[in-house]
Design an enzyme around this catalytic site. Structure first.
Site, mmCIF file in Angstrom:
data_model
loop_
_atom_site.group_PDB
_atom_site.id
_atom_site.type_symbol
_atom_site.label_atom_id
_atom_site.label_comp_id
_atom_site.label_asym_id
_atom_site.label_seq_id
_atom_site.Cartn_x
_atom_site.Cartn_y
_atom_site.Cartn_z
ATOM 1 N N GLU A 1 47.141 36.987 74.935
ATOM 2 C CA GLU A 1 47.589 38.360 75.136
ATOM 3 C C GLU A 1 46.944 39.048 76.333
ATOM 4 O OE1 GLU A 1 49.831 40.170 73.794
ATOM 5 O OE2 GLU A 1 50.434 39.097 71.995
ATOM 6 N N SER B 1 35.551 41.928 10.888
ATOM 7 C CA SER B 1 34.246 41.467 10.395
ATOM 8 C C SER B 1 33.210 41.295 11.496
ATOM 9 C CB SER B 1 34.417 40.131 9.658
ATOM 10 O OG SER B 1 35.272 40.273 8.547
#
Length: 696
Positions: free
Chosen positions: A90, A350
């Site tokens: 780029e 329980s």
């Protein structure tokens, strides 16, 4: 002649002064314009909020207000090979120019004159940043000039690394993806720290024409663009041709992946608690979280379309929550997946029984091999029944807990007191939810109170931690409140020893896990909570709307998930801690007479009432600090004194019976060493007294 010579010199001087003034004016004007019309960098400061795990790995991210994924980029976390490829493709003079590359602009102008149209823009990375912060509709010379001016402004304000990071944050990658991190996660399912050569080339190519090169929509165009980047790298001498050929063999993805969404419920709650923060670090371990989420999804699919599953794992020593799965899937509407069932208050069945047994052992009421009756009983009108509606007769305390028998648990709770149990649970940081205006009752033993999976994991972390309460936390380094003892260390060891003896579900290996199951009334909730020497996992199964699920139970439905979660968590098992001083499992024959059988209220036969007051240890008193003194023959024994109670008396130190049975209210005890000790005395009627002291 002299006059003629002075005139040119004067003109040159005046010209130089004029040029200087003009240049100065231009510089001042540009500076004023620069300050008056700065680049709108602040307008694009919004970043996706991120929730990360304990080492910084991404758990979940959120889009910015306009619905775009824009994750912040740190150059240190991006593959250096990708950065080099990007700059080479780029803007190869990126580190040398001041925002504008004159050579690139001249090349672009020549192409424009030769072709009559813009072929390449000659844009630098800085100019592309300028375009990204001020989007334009069409390419034109006016737009290009504006980019040039903005690029010069940006270079004055930001370093090269900052500019590159800004580009990698804002660059478009198709759809609502912005930035290299969002693109790498969406197309490759990973952060851009280590990219394959072909992956890096694709990420370089996409921002130029992000919509026309989207791999999921224009696969051929994306592949061609990637290959052009690779060819350019070879032509520039930056990549061997063989490496480029290998990179072309890597397939271009055809589908976009979903963004990470691990620990979704926890992440949402974290954002609500601190909406202004952009980064949140949690104690969650992403690998463990991912594995347990998979376990929950698979289990829910097996159990039924409307059945939900929640799983939580914590470190019992530090209190760190390692994974929290609130449902099989956030978007699962059949199971109300948006509800965090790890925090929902439900009946625990329980699962609170181990703490009742622990209190009874701590107070010297029972030992593991003490016999207790499992027969129909009446506690002032409350008549508990076992889950299978059957009774076992006389059983040991160990068997009663392992079989989760209801009547023995209620007998013990009646002996130790529901209020005391509730107090110990609050000491562990958990306040069971009771009907408004009601005090804790015997029904708490069978699930008659509301708790969450988070609460149970926190309580069981205390068991795994030698009876010492642990406050669970999602924040790294959270110190929490000062730790308190839920039950004595020796009692916690006995409970763990009994729970470790429960047979694992069919097909599961034992793995050294102590665990307990529970099923709430009406088959609405199934639980299983287990721990090894360090880690605790809790599992809840049920429907989010609290509707019954016929056939579910803690042992059949939740326990297999618990053992699978331990196996697939990825964390190695830790051996249980050694027994503390004085904690030993005695046979029934070795127990004192008063501990061989428990006789509490609720029996069919009327209890024996003692006329004497209950026993009370008067020396040493509760909380005393006793300094050991030395005599000619060694340390002097400590004299224990009590009042009240019916002889004979049985003494225990740290849960271990002292030799012999005494009819006197005084006896001697030789401590094993320094540290905390629990002294218990039991009289002939089974009444007990206890003190905790510190021997120095």
């Amino acid at each position: 002649m002299m006059m003629l010579r002075e005139r040119p010199i004067r003109a040159v001087i005046l010209g130089a002064i004029g040029a200087t003034l003009l240049l100065t004016g231009a510089i001042v004007t540009l500076a004023l314009l620069d300050r008056t019309f700065p680049p709108p960098l602040e307008a694009y400061q919004a970043r996706s909020v991120e929730v990360r795990d304990h080492v910084g790995d991404l758990l979940r991210a959120y889009t910015v207000d306009d619905g775009r994924w824009r994750l912040a980029v740190d150059l240190a976390d991006v593959d250096p090979a990708f950065l080099a490829m990007l700059i080479a493709y780029e803007d190869r003079r990126f580190h040398d120019h001041a925002g504008v590359d004159p050579l690139a602009l001249m090349r672009a102008a020549g192409q424009f004159l030769a072709n009559g149209r813009i072929v390449s823009g000659g844009s630098t990375i800085t100019m592309q940043v300028a375009r990204l912060i001020e989007p334009r509709e069409a390419r034109s010379l006016g737009a290009k000039l504006r980019q040039i001016l903005r690029a010069l402004q940006i270079e004055r304000r930001l370093s090269k690394d900052d500019i590159l990071a800004l580009y990698l944050t804002l660059a478009p990658y198709g759809g609502n993806l912005e930035g290299v991190r969002a693109a790498s996660l969406a197309w490759f399912g990973k952060e851009p720290q280590r990219l394959e050569t072909g992956e890096a080339a694709l990420l370089v190519a996409l921002p130029q024409l992000p919509e026309r090169r989207r791999p999921d929509r224009h696969h051929a165009a994306a592949q061609a663009a990637r290959d052009r980047v690779l060819a350019r790298m070879v032509d520039a001498g930056l990549m061997p041709a063989a490496e480029a050929r290998r990179a072309r063999l890597l397939p271009v993805p055809r589908e976009r992946r979903a963004m990470p969404m691990h620990a979704a419920h926890v992440a949402d709650a974290t954002i609500r608690a601190d909406p202004d923060a952009r980064f949140h670090r949690l104690t969650i371990r992403r690998g463990v979280q991912r594995n347990l989420e998979q376990v929950a999804r698979e289990a829910a699919d097996r159990l039924g379309a409307r059945v939900s599953v929640a799983v939580m794992m914590a470190d019992a020593r530090t209190g760190a929550i390692l994974a929290s799965v609130g449902s099989p899937g956030l978007a699962d509407t059949r199971r109300a997946g948006w509800l965090d069932m790890a925090r929902a208050v439900r009946s625990p069945g329980s699962t609170l029984k181990p703490f009742i047994y622990g209190l009874a052992i701590e107070q010297g009421v029972v030992a593991q091999e003490t016999m207790i009756a499992d027969r129909p009983a009446n506690f002032a009108g409350y008549r508990p029944r076992n889950f299978d509606m059957a009774y076992q007769g006389d059983v040991s305390i160990r068997t009663a807990l392992q079989l989760s028998l209801n009547v023995p648990a209620v007998r013990l709770l009646d002996a130790v007191g529901p209020a005391r149990l509730a107090s110990r649970l609050r000491r562990g940081g958990v306040a069971p939810v009771l009907p408004q205006g009601e005090a804790p009752g015997l029904a708490v033993a069978l699930g008659g109170a509301g708790v969450s999976l988070h609460d149970l994991v926190q309580l069981y972390a205390g068991l795994a931690n030698g009876g010492e309460a642990v406050t669970l936390s999602l924040r790294p380094g959270h110190a929490g409140e000062p730790r308190k003892q839920i039950i004595a260390a020796h009692a916690a060891w006995h409970v763990t020893d009994m729970l470790a003896g429960i047979n694992p579900p069919e097909g599961a290996s034992r793995r050294g896990i102590a665990y307990k199951t529970g099923t709430s009334y009406g088959y609405r909730d199934a639980w299983s909570i287990g721990y090894d020497g360090r880690h605790v996992i809790g599992v809840w199964v049920g429907r989010a709307d609290a509707a019954p699920v016929p056939g579910i139970s803690g042992y059949a439905s939740a326990a297999p998930i618990l053992f699978e979660a331990f196996q697939r968590s990825g964390i190695p098992a830790v051996m249980p801690a050694r027994a503390p001083a004085g904690a030993v499992r005695l046979t029934r024959a070795a127990l004192p007479v008063t501990l061989r059988r428990f006789s509490g209220s609720g029996e069919a036969a009327p209890p024996v009432h003692a006329t004497e007051p209950a026993p009370e240890i008067v020396f040493p008193p509760e909380g005393a600090r006793i300094e050991r003194t030395a005599g000619p023959a060694g340390p002097v024994p400590l004299v224990l004194t009590l009042q009240g109670g019916r002889a004979p008396f049985r003494w225990l130190a740290n849960g271990r019976p002292l030799p012999g049975i005494s009819r006197n209210r005084m006896r001697q005890w030789q401590p094993d060493g320094q540290g905390y000790a629990t002294l218990t005395v039991i009289d002939a009627t089974g009444r007990a007294a206890r003190v905790r002291i510190l021997v120095e």
